[in-house]
Design an enzyme around this catalytic site. Sequence first.
Site, PDB file in Angstrom:
ATOM      1  N   HIS A 137       0.838  -1.204   0.000  1.00 23.59           N
ATOM      2  CA  HIS A 137       0.000   0.000   0.000  1.00 23.59           C
ATOM      3  C   HIS A 137       0.875   1.258   0.000  1.00 23.59           C
ATOM      4  O   HIS A 137       0.706   2.148  -0.842  1.00 23.59           O
ATOM      5  CB  HIS A 137      -0.922  -0.018   1.220  1.00 23.59           C
ATOM      6  CG  HIS A 137      -1.808   1.173   1.327  1.00 23.59           C
ATOM      7  ND1 HIS A 137      -3.080   1.199   0.797  1.00 23.59           N
ATOM      8  CD2 HIS A 137      -1.615   2.384   1.899  1.00 23.59           C
ATOM      9  CE1 HIS A 137      -3.624   2.389   1.039  1.00 23.59           C
ATOM     10  NE2 HIS A 137      -2.754   3.126   1.716  1.00 23.59           N
ATOM     11  N   GLU A 138       1.803   1.331   0.947  1.00 27.01           N
ATOM     12  CA  GLU A 138       2.630   2.539   1.047  1.00 27.01           C
ATOM     13  C   GLU A 138       3.548   2.693  -0.163  1.00 27.01           C
ATOM     14  O   GLU A 138       3.768   3.809  -0.641  1.00 27.01           O
ATOM     15  CB  GLU A 138       3.423   2.550   2.354  1.00 27.01           C
ATOM     16  CG  GLU A 138       2.562   2.622   3.607  1.00 27.01           C
ATOM     17  CD  GLU A 138       1.570   3.781   3.645  1.00 27.01           C
ATOM     18  OE1 GLU A 138       1.815   4.835   3.017  1.00 27.01           O
ATOM     19  OE2 GLU A 138       0.526   3.635   4.314  1.00 27.01           O
ATOM     20  N   HIS A 141       1.668   4.287  -2.889  1.00 26.02           N
ATOM     21  CA  HIS A 141       1.661   5.752  -2.753  1.00 26.02           C
ATOM     22  C   HIS A 141       2.983   6.349  -3.223  1.00 26.02           C
ATOM     23  O   HIS A 141       3.001   7.356  -3.931  1.00 26.02           O
ATOM     24  CB  HIS A 141       1.420   6.164  -1.299  1.00 26.02           C
ATOM     25  CG  HIS A 141       0.017   5.992  -0.825  1.00 26.02           C
ATOM     26  ND1 HIS A 141      -1.088   6.350  -1.571  1.00 26.02           N
ATOM     27  CD2 HIS A 141      -0.459   5.513   0.357  1.00 26.02           C
ATOM     28  CE1 HIS A 141      -2.182   6.098  -0.875  1.00 26.02           C
ATOM     29  NE2 HIS A 141      -1.832   5.583   0.299  1.00 26.02           N
ATOM     30  N   CYS A 153      -8.713  -4.170  -3.104  1.00 25.28           N
ATOM     31  CA  CYS A 153      -7.442  -3.666  -3.628  1.00 25.28           C
ATOM     32  C   CYS A 153      -6.534  -3.261  -2.477  1.00 25.28           C
ATOM     33  O   CYS A 153      -6.982  -2.663  -1.494  1.00 25.28           O
ATOM     34  CB  CYS A 153      -7.683  -2.467  -4.545  1.00 25.28           C
ATOM     35  SG  CYS A 153      -6.167  -1.725  -5.203  1.00 25.28           S
ATOM     36  N   CYS A 172      -5.556  -3.865  -7.588  1.00 22.83           N
ATOM     37  CA  CYS A 172      -6.618  -4.210  -8.529  1.00 22.83           C
ATOM     38  C   CYS A 172      -6.093  -3.932  -9.942  1.00 22.83           C
ATOM     39  O   CYS A 172      -5.033  -3.320 -10.117  1.00 22.83           O
ATOM     40  CB  CYS A 172      -7.890  -3.414  -8.238  1.00 22.83           C
ATOM     41  SG  CYS A 172      -7.767  -1.642  -8.601  1.00 22.83           S
ATOM     42  N   CYS A 175      -5.393  -0.161 -10.601  1.00 20.71           N
ATOM     43  CA  CYS A 175      -4.228   0.367  -9.875  1.00 20.71           C
ATOM     44  C   CYS A 175      -2.933  -0.235 -10.405  1.00 20.71           C
ATOM     45  O   CYS A 175      -1.914   0.458 -10.495  1.00 20.71           O
ATOM     46  CB  CYS A 175      -4.374   0.111  -8.378  1.00 20.71           C
ATOM     47  SG  CYS A 175      -5.618   1.167  -7.583  1.00 20.71           S
TER      48      CYS A 175
END
Length: 188
Positions: A137-138, A141, A153, A172, A175
């Site tokens: 996740h990070e 970003h 996702c 997903c 993304c």
Amino acid sequence: MMGNDSYSSNRGSSRDVLSFLQNFLGGFYAKYGIEVKLVGGLSLSKFYYAFDAERNQFLARHFLPVLSYIKKDFNARAALGIVNVDIYEPGFNFIFGLAHPGLKVAVVSLYRLYPEFYGNPPDRKLLKERALKEVMHELGHVFGLGHCPNPKCVMHFSNSIIDTDIKSWMYCESCLRKLEKNLARSHV
């Protein structure tokens, strides 16, 4: 990827988690020409100013400039710090991680990812899954992705550990396309 094991608790070492993450991320990012290295731990004593004694937490943003220097020292595309302390940002009771896309750095905390934090028995497999989701996740970003409305996702915002447990470790389709486009475009 920087690891920190200087937080002493009865949870044990996070070395196996760091090794798992290094191997997984190394495989995932190799197809984009990104090498993943695990470098030595960073003492939390360097972050004494980030500690809020009333909250018993560290202000996450203070880890990012140090990671930026480490990124430069290693001539890396990005730097990720993994800490074993509770972190927060103003307006939040806690956060699992924080990224700065401009600096290409992120920090992830394992502190609230341990099942024991929620009164459950130790489960290293679950801890590794949670850590992988938060790291992916990070890093999403870091490489230009925003939050995704798809609850499965990995880029979906985790407001609680339940959200983390529900989502996948993977991006997903939408993304992933954005990530691939961003990685191809940026040679940070």
